[in-house]
Design a protein around this motif. Structure first.
Motif, short mmCIF file in Angstrom:
data_model
loop_
_atom_site.label_atom_id
_atom_site.label_comp_id
_atom_site.label_asym_id
_atom_site.label_seq_id
_atom_site.Cartn_x
_atom_site.Cartn_y
_atom_site.Cartn_z
N ALA A 1 0.83 -1.20 0.00
CA ALA A 1 0.00 0.00 0.00
C ALA A 1 0.87 1.26 0.00
CB ALA A 1 -0.93 -0.01 1.22
N MET A 2 1.98 1.22 0.71
CA MET A 2 2.90 2.35 0.74
C MET A 2 3.48 2.62 -0.65
SD MET A 2 6.33 2.79 3.11
CE MET A 2 7.24 1.46 2.27
N VAL A 3 3.91 1.57 -1.31
CA VAL A 3 4.48 1.72 -2.65
C VAL A 3 3.42 2.22 -3.63
CG1 VAL A 3 5.46 0.44 -4.59
CG2 VAL A 3 6.32 0.05 -2.28
N ALA A 4 2.21 1.73 -3.50
CA ALA A 4 1.12 2.19 -4.39
C ALA A 4 0.86 3.68 -4.18
CB ALA A 4 -0.14 1.38 -4.12
N HIS A 5 0.94 4.13 -2.94
CA HIS A 5 0.75 5.55 -2.65
C HIS A 5 1.85 6.39 -3.29
CE1 HIS A 5 0.88 9.02 0.43
NE2 HIS A 5 -0.10 9.24 -0.39
N TRP A 6 3.09 5.94 -3.17
CA TRP A 6 4.19 6.67 -3.82
C TRP A 6 3.99 6.74 -5.33
CZ3 TRP A 6 8.66 3.58 -1.06
CH2 TRP A 6 8.72 3.99 0.28
N THR B 1 6.43 1.40 8.71
CA THR B 1 5.88 0.39 7.81
C THR B 1 6.90 -0.68 7.51
OG1 THR B 1 4.44 2.07 6.81
CG2 THR B 1 4.75 0.03 5.58
N LEU B 2 8.13 -0.28 7.27
CA LEU B 2 9.20 -1.24 7.00
C LEU B 2 9.51 -2.08 8.24
CD1 LEU B 2 11.55 1.07 4.90
CD2 LEU B 2 10.06 -0.75 4.04
N ASP B 3 9.46 -1.46 9.41
CA ASP B 3 9.69 -2.20 10.65
C ASP B 3 8.64 -3.30 10.83
OD1 ASP B 3 11.96 -0.80 11.39
OD2 ASP B 3 10.88 0.61 12.69
N ARG B 4 7.37 -2.96 10.56
CA ARG B 4 6.32 -3.95 10.70
C ARG B 4 6.50 -5.10 9.71
NH1 ARG B 4 3.05 0.68 11.00
NH2 ARG B 4 2.28 0.29 8.88
#
Length: 210
Positions: free
Chosen positions: A91-96, A141-144
């Motif tokens: 989801a983070m990558v999609a946002h970027w 996010t990366l930590d999780r």
């Protein structure tokens, strides 16, 4: 800050200025910065584009640098850094990818980094607009993902976050502005794979095949 006062912070109290003129000046400065780059922008050009006098601009900003800093702050006044929270890395990558898919935003990003030596204040304004919270949200996010086993235990989220920041700048610098979200997502996904990223869905599929 999202208000006009935030974009023009530090002004002395007195008669309220025209919000319409404020916005016209900042919009004109932003568009000229995108179109021409910092070295080809002047207060005179901004005043002409905004339909105001030079005196009107100078009443708000003492010089060109202050004007352009104000324009960057105004452009990113709605940057969502305080409430960023993604459910997972995908989801983070999609946002970027959605953010970087806009040619105008990509060109402005290039203009700001190209001006880093002569106008470092602009890049600082860009970084401040996105804020430390945005960086912290990426690292969280990366930590999780690492804790869930999607990233190897040795991966340093701070280093990987910096790699992504560099990858974003590289992408907007060397790829055509009409490349879409899928291509951008692929760019970041390739980096994730190189550091050993395996999303939960792919790991579950591998177990099902066994």
């Amino acid at each position: 800050m999202k208000s006009d006062d935030g974009a023009l912070r530090g002004r002395p109290p007195g008669r309220p200025r025209s919000a319409e003129a404020d916005e016209a000046i900042l919009a004109a400065a932003t568009e000229l910065l995108i179109e021409r780059g910092v070295g080809q922008v002047s207060v005179e050009q901004v005043a002409r584009r905004a339909g105001v006098t030079r005196a009107t601009v100078y009443r708000r900003f003492p010089n060109l640098t202050a004007l352009l800093v104000g324009a960057v702050e105004w452009e990113y006044r709605d940057a969502d850094t305080g409430g960023l929270e993604w459910p997972d890395v995908d989801a983070m990558v999609a946002h970027w990818a959605a953010l970087l898919a806009h040619p105008r935003d990509r060109k402005l990003m290039r203009r700001l980094y190209a001006a880093a030596d002569d106008y470092p204040e602009l890049l600082r304004a860009y970084a401040d607009a996105h804020g430390r919270r945005g960086v912290e949200a990426v690292r969280a996010t990366l930590d999780r993902a690492r804790e869930a086993g999607e990233l190897p235990p040795h991966v340093d989220s701070a280093v990987l976050q910096q790699m992504f920041a560099g990858a974003a700048l590289l992408y907007v610098s060397v790829h055509p502005d009409d490349s879409g979200e899928d291509a951008i997502k692929g760019h970041f996904t390739d980096i994730l794979r190189q550091v050993g990223y395996r999303p939960a869905a792919s790991r579950e599929g591998a177990h099902d095949d066994e």
